[in-house]
Design a protein around this motif. Structure first.
Motif, PDB file in Angstrom:
ATOM      1  N   ALA A  29      12.022   2.503   8.600  1.00 25.65           N
ATOM      2  CA  ALA A  29      10.610   2.355   8.201  1.00 25.65           C
ATOM      3  C   ALA A  29      10.298   3.124   6.919  1.00 25.65           C
ATOM      4  CB  ALA A  29       9.703   2.832   9.325  1.00 25.65           C
ATOM      5  N   PHE A  46       9.209   1.174  15.512  1.00 27.59           N
ATOM      6  CA  PHE A  46       8.887   2.598  15.605  1.00 27.59           C
ATOM      7  C   PHE A  46      10.131   3.490  15.685  1.00 27.59           C
ATOM      8  CE2 PHE A  46       4.964   0.594  17.286  1.00 27.59           C
ATOM      9  CZ  PHE A  46       4.127   1.042  16.283  1.00 27.59           C
ATOM     10  N   THR A  61      -1.419   1.770  16.310  1.00 33.83           N
ATOM     11  CA  THR A  61      -0.624   0.732  16.983  1.00 33.83           C
ATOM     12  C   THR A  61       0.380   1.378  17.933  1.00 33.83           C
ATOM     13  OG1 THR A  61      -0.768  -0.508  14.911  1.00 33.83           O
ATOM     14  CG2 THR A  61       0.736  -1.371  16.562  1.00 33.83           C
ATOM     15  N   PHE A  66      -0.569   2.395  11.628  1.00 32.79           N
ATOM     16  CA  PHE A  66       0.745   2.658  12.234  1.00 32.79           C
ATOM     17  C   PHE A  66       0.579   3.520  13.491  1.00 32.79           C
ATOM     18  CE2 PHE A  66       4.430   5.412  12.753  1.00 32.79           C
ATOM     19  CZ  PHE A  66       5.480   4.513  12.728  1.00 32.79           C
ATOM     20  N   LEU A 116      12.382   5.963  11.612  1.00 38.83           N
ATOM     21  CA  LEU A 116      11.221   6.235  10.748  1.00 38.83           C
ATOM     22  C   LEU A 116      11.620   6.895   9.435  1.00 38.83           C
ATOM     23  CD1 LEU A 116       8.326   7.326  13.142  1.00 38.83           C
ATOM     24  CD2 LEU A 116       9.187   5.062  12.591  1.00 38.83           C
ATOM     25  N   LEU A 155       9.423   6.218   6.283  1.00 40.93           N
ATOM     26  CA  LEU A 155       8.136   6.931   6.352  1.00 40.93           C
ATOM     27  C   LEU A 155       8.336   8.419   6.068  1.00 40.93           C
ATOM     28  CD1 LEU A 155       6.590   5.246   9.498  1.00 40.93           C
ATOM     29  CD2 LEU A 155       6.064   4.771   7.110  1.00 40.93           C
ATOM     30  N   GLU A 180      -2.974   2.368   6.018  1.00 41.93           N
ATOM     31  CA  GLU A 180      -1.700   1.880   6.599  1.00 41.93           C
ATOM     32  C   GLU A 180      -1.143   2.869   7.625  1.00 41.93           C
ATOM     33  OE1 GLU A 180       1.173   1.207   3.563  1.00 41.93           O
ATOM     34  OE2 GLU A 180       0.582  -0.878   3.294  1.00 41.93           O
ATOM     35  N   GLU A 181      -1.218   4.175   7.259  1.00 46.12           N
ATOM     36  CA  GLU A 181      -0.692   5.201   8.175  1.00 46.12           C
ATOM     37  C   GLU A 181      -1.507   5.223   9.473  1.00 46.12           C
ATOM     38  OE1 GLU A 181       1.133   8.531   5.082  1.00 46.12           O
ATOM     39  OE2 GLU A 181      -0.993   8.609   5.552  1.00 46.12           O
TER      40      GLU A 181
END
Ligand SMILES: Cc1cc2nc3c(=O)[nH]c(=O)nc-3n(C[C@H](O)[C@H](O)[C@H](O)COP(=O)(O)OP(=O)(O)OC[C@H]3O[C@@H](n4cnc5c(N)ncnc54)[C@H](O)[C@@H]3O)c2cc1C
Length: 400
Positions: A62, A50, A15, A12, A53, A64, A8-9
């Motif tokens: 997000a 983005f 992308t 991310f 985060l 993160l 997933e990271e």
């Protein structure tokens, strides 16, 4: 410490990286010459998830890790080495985190979702004409009047004021609520600039990072509702220090990203540029500085990754704020200076071409210089923080 990214990271970062290569890299020089605004790209970052985060998903963030926020900062610095886009990203990421952590629920709900969509920018408003390093000596004051704080005082070198007024958002503003005290008399008030009256601002012309505004901001009895106080009164200094610790890690990562992109450009140039019948990449006078700078770039990157790792551990209560503060200061001390050295060396490899706007190297030098001289804290202040953590507060060169 694990350098592996989960699937997933990785997705991310891949992308983000392809979005930036497609949308940011081609316009970086136009941002520097003010033909297009950085904020339009910033909005796209928000649209694609983005921004925010470090904010909770509950508020559109997000949620993160700092590890991911650092990797994102590197990518943004890499694709706009003037650092204008990175400035917006890193200030917004760090100070939105502080707003969510210490803001009242209604304020967080009002600000963070908008910010995460790229419709609002969140910055920091600390520095005053009498000095930026000595935060405890600020003179701006906030007095309570009914439901409001009334703020007066002058701030300077504030990033993002124009962007806030043209879009939305606000500034984590440091003011004295107890003028008798130093750092223990400072409060942090979120000033939603577009929605308050009685202030003036004027733009400062900088040498670099042209795509983002820097301003003088004068509060003339500006009224801000009491709900915008972050955390408790007179504890704003400590919230601000947490914000600076967060922002400095992202500053360092952005600088490394910009330096890497210029170094890569230099590597392809020296392989193609011929002098005395050979590519200049064959000369030791070019090769040895490349080897040194590349090695130091990787060392600096590892320091930043370790800092991010410790920051994430701190959030799990597995290491102390003081340890992270030291590492964040080391990262901020080293990365901008190394960036200046790398970009200056590449400029020399390019000869006269390096001195042109067309090469796009000088805009990186002008940008990174802001962090070298002191945005988010000067090198000497980083040294003071590192030695304070190593030796103890009793060795501080000034009275607290
Ligand atoms: C492009 C740019 C954008 C900025 N954006 C923002 C922003 O958004 N918000 C904000 O609040 N501020 C912002 N700043 C201001 C920045 O935070 C300050 O420049 C910084 O904190 C240093 O303050 P100063 O410039 O007043 O330097 P001073 O504090 O006056 O320091 C001058 C010199 O003295 C040295 N010095 C000071 N004290 C000591 C000491 N005890 N020992 C040894 N040396 C010392 C410093 O290292 C520095 O070299 C920005 C600055 C720049 C350049």
């Amino acid at each position: 410490m694990d350098f592996e990214l989960s699937q997933e990271e990785q997705i991310f970062i891949d992308t983000l990286s392809s979005l930036l290569e497609k949308e940011l890299m081609p316009i970086a020089k136009d941002i520097d010459s003010n033909k297009v605004t950085t904020y339009d790209l910033f909005k796209k970052l928000g649209k694609h998830g983005f921004l925010g985060l470090l904010n909770s998903e509950k508020y559109g963030g997000a949620n993160l890790t700092m590890k991911l926020a650092v990797l994102a900062a590197e990518q943004i610095g890499k694709n706009d080495p003037s650092l204008a886009t990175a400035v917006l990203y890193l200030l917004d990421t760090a100070w939105s985190y502080i707003v969510e952590k210490y803001g009242k629920e209604e304020v967080v709900e009002e600000i963070i979702p908008k910010m995460a969509r790229g419709e609002a920018f969140v910055g920091i408003c600390s520095t005053e004409p009498t000095g930026g390093s000595d935060v405890a000596s600020i003179r701006s004051v906030a007095l309570k009047k009914g439901d409001n704080y009334v703020i007066s005082g002058e701030k300077i070198y504030i990033s993002g004021v124009k962007e806030i007024l043209e879009n939305d958002g606000g500034l984590v503003t440091l003011v004295k609520t107890d003028i008798e005290k130093g750092r223990r008399g400072i409060s942090a008030i979120f000033v939603p600039l577009k929605h308050v009256k009685n202030f003036e601002y004027s733009k400062i012309e900088n040498m670099g990072r042209m795509g983002v505004s820097t301003s003088i901001l004068k509060f003339n009895n500006t009224e801000v509702n009491l709900r915008y106080l972050l955390g408790e009164e007179n504890k704003g200094f400590y919230y601000a220090m947490e914000g600076f610790v967060t922002a400095r890690i992202l500053v360092a990562a952005s600088c490394i990203g910009a330096a890497e992109s210029i170094l890569n450009y230099g590597i392809s140039y020296i392989k193609n540029r011929v002098a005395f019948g050979m590519p200049i990449a064959k000369y030791e006078g070019i090769q040895f500085p490349l080897a040194d700078l590349y090695s130091r770039l990787e060392a600096s990157r590892l320091l930043i990754y370790k800092t991010a790792y410790l920051y994430d551990k701190m959030k799990e209560n597995k290491t102390s704020m003081s340890e992270v503060t030291k590492y964040s200061a080391m990262s901020k001390l080293i990365a901008p200076q190394l960036g200046v050295e790398i970009i200056s060396e590449v400029m020399k490899w390019l000869g006269a071409y390096g001195y042109t706007k067309e090469a796009g190297v000088e805009m990186a030098l002008r940008g990174i210089y802001s962090y070298y001289i002191g945005a988010e804290g000067t090198p000497n202040i980083m040294r003071i923080i590192i030695t304070r953590e190593l030796l103890g507060r009793e060795y501080l060169p000034y009275k607290e």
